[in-house]
Design an enzyme around this catalytic site. Structure first.
Site, mmCIF file in Angstrom:
data_model
loop_
_atom_site.group_PDB
_atom_site.id
_atom_site.type_symbol
_atom_site.label_atom_id
_atom_site.label_comp_id
_atom_site.label_asym_id
_atom_site.label_seq_id
_atom_site.Cartn_x
_atom_site.Cartn_y
_atom_site.Cartn_z
ATOM 1 C CG HIS A 1 -67.916 51.283 39.105
ATOM 2 N ND1 HIS A 1 -66.972 52.261 39.370
ATOM 3 C CD2 HIS A 1 -67.791 50.985 37.785
ATOM 4 C CE1 HIS A 1 -66.310 52.535 38.251
ATOM 5 N NE2 HIS A 1 -66.788 51.776 37.280
ATOM 6 N N GLY A 2 -67.004 51.113 42.627
ATOM 7 C CA GLY A 2 -65.857 51.586 43.388
ATOM 8 C C GLY A 2 -65.277 52.917 42.956
ATOM 9 C CG ASP A 3 -62.955 55.727 40.294
ATOM 10 O OD1 ASP A 3 -63.334 56.785 40.856
ATOM 11 O OD2 ASP A 3 -62.008 55.701 39.484
ATOM 12 C CG LEU A 4 -70.811 55.004 39.202
ATOM 13 C CD1 LEU A 4 -70.377 54.357 37.904
ATOM 14 C CD2 LEU A 4 -72.008 54.276 39.791
ATOM 15 C CG ASN B 1 -64.869 55.451 35.533
ATOM 16 O OD1 ASN B 1 -64.243 55.663 34.502
ATOM 17 N ND2 ASN B 1 -64.287 55.399 36.716
#
Length: 286
Positions: free
Chosen positions: A191-194, A198
């Site tokens: 996801h990269g920005d969890l 989010n």
């Protein structure tokens, strides 16, 4: 929202808009719930310069959705109109997560992380918050994480006079520190920005991921972000680890992965994150 934009969206949907109401949507863009006679939609609105940011967000949502592991809201459209850019998606009516919901979220995130690539990175760059995020492809995780994650944020922090040269480790110091921690790591879709803002749990208990900053990297990066600000229940971690076990170096890697997000917050929001950043940098330099 202007009347012209409302009319444009109505034409795009081929539906009459019955109500537009502002909703919580983060610090970067305005967010609205758009009601029609039979559906609700979620609109993110920003200046025209944000079109690329919305395009990469839509790409990330679609990439995750195509894995069939965890849901994302369906993207209806992204475009510019007059002086604005917008991203239009289905609206997910959400609820507070229960222990069972967290269990499902953990299981499905572990399944997402089983979607792997040959290399680390992605075929397109994107954003972390409002900051550009480079996803230049690398063969090794140590090179990717050093060159595309830590060094750009350290450089930006020095340009903003938030960190000094003396406080920042060299590229070689970083790579030497990471070498023993980064063994046998596969490129998983992240996801990269969890953080807790989010994900959503729909009314029927289905988890959804939103606002991704996707790329292929180490699965523990997503776990590190979940632990940075909290908001994920014990059942989430228990379920995740039953499908994707941690090891003796996980704790040390969590600190290193949180460093990237702390640097991003330092560069976006200022010196309240300075102490946390410097503490981890000292470990690298020692």
């Amino acid at each position: 929202m202007t009347n012209n934009l409302k009319s444009h969206l109505s034409n795009l949907l081929n539906k009459t808009i019955t109500n537009v109401s502002p909703v919580s949507g983060g610090d970067i863009s305005q967010a609205f719930k758009i009601d029609t006679s039979n559906n609700a939609y979620f609109l993110k609105l920003n200046s025209a310069s944000a079109l690329n940011m919305f395009q990469t967000e839509a790409y990330g949502l679609d990439l995750i959705a195509k894995t069939n592991t965890i849901k994302t809201p369906k993207v209806i459209a992204f475009d510019s109109f007059e002086n604005s850019a917008f991203l239009l998606m289905e609206f997910i009516e959400s609820k507070q997560a229960t222990a069972e919901d967290f269990k499902v979220l953990g299981k499905q995130l572990a399944a997402l992380h089983q979607c792997i690539s040959e290399n680390f990175g992605l075929d397109t760059d994107n954003y972390i918050g409002s900051l550009p995020q480079s996803n230049t492809v690398h063969k090794t995780w140590g090179d990717f994480y050093t060159d595309e994650r830590l060094l750009p944020q350290l450089k930006l922090a020095k340009q903003k006079d938030l960190l000094s040269d003396a406080e920042c480790p060299s590229e070689q110091q970083i790579k030497n520190y990471l070498e023993s921690l980064f063994q046998n790591i596969k490129p998983s879709l992240l996801h990269g920005d969890l953080w807790s803002g989010n994900y959503l749990i729909s009314k029927d208990g289905t988890p959804y991921l939103i606002d991704p900053s996707v790329y292929y990297g180490h699965s523990e990066v997503d776990i590190a972000m979940t632990k940075l600000f909290g908001g994920f229940g014990h059942a989430f971690y228990k379920a995740y680890e039953s499908y994707s076990p941690f090891d003796v170096n996980t704790s040390a890697r969590i600190d290193i992965y949180q460093l990237y997000y702390l640097l991003v917050h330092l560069n976006l929001f200022g010196r309240s994150y300075y102490g946390s950043v410097v503490s981890i940098l000292r470990n690298i330099k020692s």
